[in-house]
Design a protein around this motif. Structure first.
Motif, PDB file in Angstrom:
ATOM      1  N   THR A 258       0.807  -1.119   0.153  1.00  0.00           N
ATOM      2  CA  THR A 258      -0.065  -0.031  -0.138  1.00  0.00           C
ATOM      3  C   THR A 258       0.955   1.178  -0.013  1.00  0.00           C
ATOM      4  OG1 THR A 258      -1.676  -1.075   1.055  1.00  0.00           O
ATOM      5  CG2 THR A 258      -1.870   1.247   1.351  1.00  0.00           C
ATOM      6  N   GLU A 259       0.668   2.043  -0.963  1.00  0.00           N
ATOM      7  CA  GLU A 259       1.586   3.275  -1.180  1.00  0.00           C
ATOM      8  C   GLU A 259       0.777   4.469  -0.789  1.00  0.00           C
ATOM      9  OE1 GLU A 259       3.134   5.200  -4.836  1.00  0.00           O
ATOM     10  OE2 GLU A 259       4.659   3.627  -4.572  1.00  0.00           O
ATOM     11  N   THR A 260       1.123   5.045  -0.004  1.00  0.00           N
ATOM     12  CA  THR A 260       0.350   6.585   0.435  1.00  0.00           C
ATOM     13  C   THR A 260       1.250   7.800  -0.058  1.00  0.00           C
ATOM     14  OG1 THR A 260      -0.668   5.418   2.283  1.00  0.00           O
ATOM     15  CG2 THR A 260      -0.829   7.620   2.288  1.00  0.00           C
ATOM     16  N   ILE A 261       0.433   8.754  -0.697  1.00  0.00           N
ATOM     17  CA  ILE A 261       1.309   9.898  -1.283  1.00  0.00           C
ATOM     18  C   ILE A 261       0.930  11.184  -0.181  1.00  0.00           C
ATOM     19  CG2 ILE A 261       1.600  11.567  -2.863  1.00  0.00           C
ATOM     20  CD1 ILE A 261       0.924   9.518  -5.143  1.00  0.00           C
ATOM     21  N   ASN A 262       1.815  11.420   0.477  1.00  0.00           N
ATOM     22  CA  ASN A 262       1.681  12.657   1.569  1.00  0.00           C
ATOM     23  C   ASN A 262       1.343  13.975   0.893  1.00  0.00           C
ATOM     24  OD1 ASN A 262       1.743  10.692   3.705  1.00  0.00           O
ATOM     25  ND2 ASN A 262       3.877  10.815   3.678  1.00  0.00           N
ATOM     26  N   PRO A 263       0.549  14.896   1.568  1.00  0.00           N
ATOM     27  CA  PRO A 263       0.630  16.266   0.994  1.00  0.00           C
ATOM     28  C   PRO A 263       1.934  16.896   0.609  1.00  0.00           C
ATOM     29  CG  PRO A 263      -0.808  16.181   2.838  1.00  0.00           C
ATOM     30  CD  PRO A 263       0.161  14.876   2.895  1.00  0.00           C
ATOM     31  N   ASP A 264       2.952  16.645   1.363  1.00  0.00           N
ATOM     32  CA  ASP A 264       4.430  17.475   0.979  1.00  0.00           C
ATOM     33  C   ASP A 264       4.988  16.508  -0.243  1.00  0.00           C
ATOM     34  OD1 ASP A 264       4.930  14.964   2.206  1.00  0.00           O
ATOM     35  OD2 ASP A 264       6.146  15.623   3.922  1.00  0.00           O
TER      36      ASP A 264
END
Length: 278
Positions: A258-264
């Motif tokens: 599972t890959e999560t892209i953060n706001p930064d």
């Protein structure tokens, strides 16, 4: 891909990727399969006979323990443990006077029997009920019983451990019991400090000196002491078999990333492995 929006209005893009082991990819899942993570792999109580939990390392405890018990039985159950030599102060003592001594003069003895003399030579006889013994002789008798019982129980437990698991505490207890058998086997030699090996006087007042020396049984007993000790070390140096057995057998393993892209702009990757069992 999945789009998630949190309370702050940030948008997360989640990508799931699944891979399957090559060895199990071609195997269809059975209708009754269940999925667990590796940390949640179920266990079942009880024993699975024949799983050989020790592998080949169990051969050493088995061999040493069985040999030690057999040696102990041969040492203590026959009438050849010690040779009892009797010498009279008067060298001209009549032969009939020697026949009044019990146990007989110049023959082999043990804690449970003695060897006959004359025509009965080579035959073991049990001590009669009227035979008086001291505390050392009775203690030697008791130790022969204890080493036979504890040794037999330990031997049977190790034989069963060859095909079924045993708890860690139980396995260690077996090793310490073998050390106890080593001590008990050595204490059987108290017969040399008992009244059967002590100087005495005949009914007619003739003094005699008794000299007890090791015979075939005592030499076998010494070998038994060594084997008990080596058996104990072999048990304590072998890892105990597991007492929990995994029940279902894995037929398919799925790895999910599972890959999560953060706001930064940074990415957090989480990997989870799940296996299917039947």
């Amino acid at each position: 891909e999945q789009l998630l929006v949190n309370n702050d209005g940030n948008i997360f893009v989640i990508t799931n990727m699944s891979t399957t082991d090559d060895a199990t990819a071609s195997k269809p899942k059975a209708a009754s399969t269940q999925s667990y993570s590796d940390e949640q792999r179920p266990r079942v109580s009880g024993y699975r006979i024949g799983n050989n939990p020790h592998g080949g390392s169990i051969c050493f405890p088995l061999t040493f323990t069985t040999t030690a018990w057999l040696l102990s039985m041969f040492a203590n159950q026959f009438c050849t443990f010690a040779y009892r030599k009797v010498t009279f102060e008067d060298p001209n003592i009549a032969f009939n006077e020697t026949l009044t001594i019990f146990p007989p003069a110049n023959t082999t003895i043990s804690t449970w029997s003695y060897q006959g003399v004359g025509l009965s030579s080579g035959i073991c006889f049990r001590y009669p009920s009227y035979f008086e013994t001291d505390s050392a002789f009775q203690a030697a008798r008791a130790f022969t019983i204890l080493v036979a019982v504890f040794g037999f129980v330990s031997m049977i437990r190790i034989w069963f451990a060859a095909c079924m698991p045993m708890g860690t505490a139980s396995w260690a207890c077996t090793g310490y019991k073998l050390l106890l058998c080593c001590l008990l086997e050595g204490l059987c030699f108290l017969i040399f400090s008992s009244n059967v090996c002590a100087d005495g006087v005949t009914d007619s007042g003739q003094k005699f000196k008794v000299d007890c020396s090791v015979d075939r049984g005592a030499r076998i007993g010494i070998a038994a002491v060594v084997f008990w000790f080596v058996a104990a070390l072999s048990v304590l140096n072998v890892d105990p078999p597991i007492d929990d057995i995994y029940g279902p057998v894995a037929v398919q393993k799925v790895v999910t990333k599972t890959e999560t892209i953060n706001p930064d702009g940074t990415k957090d990757v989480k990997t989870e492995t799940r296996s299917y069992y039947v």
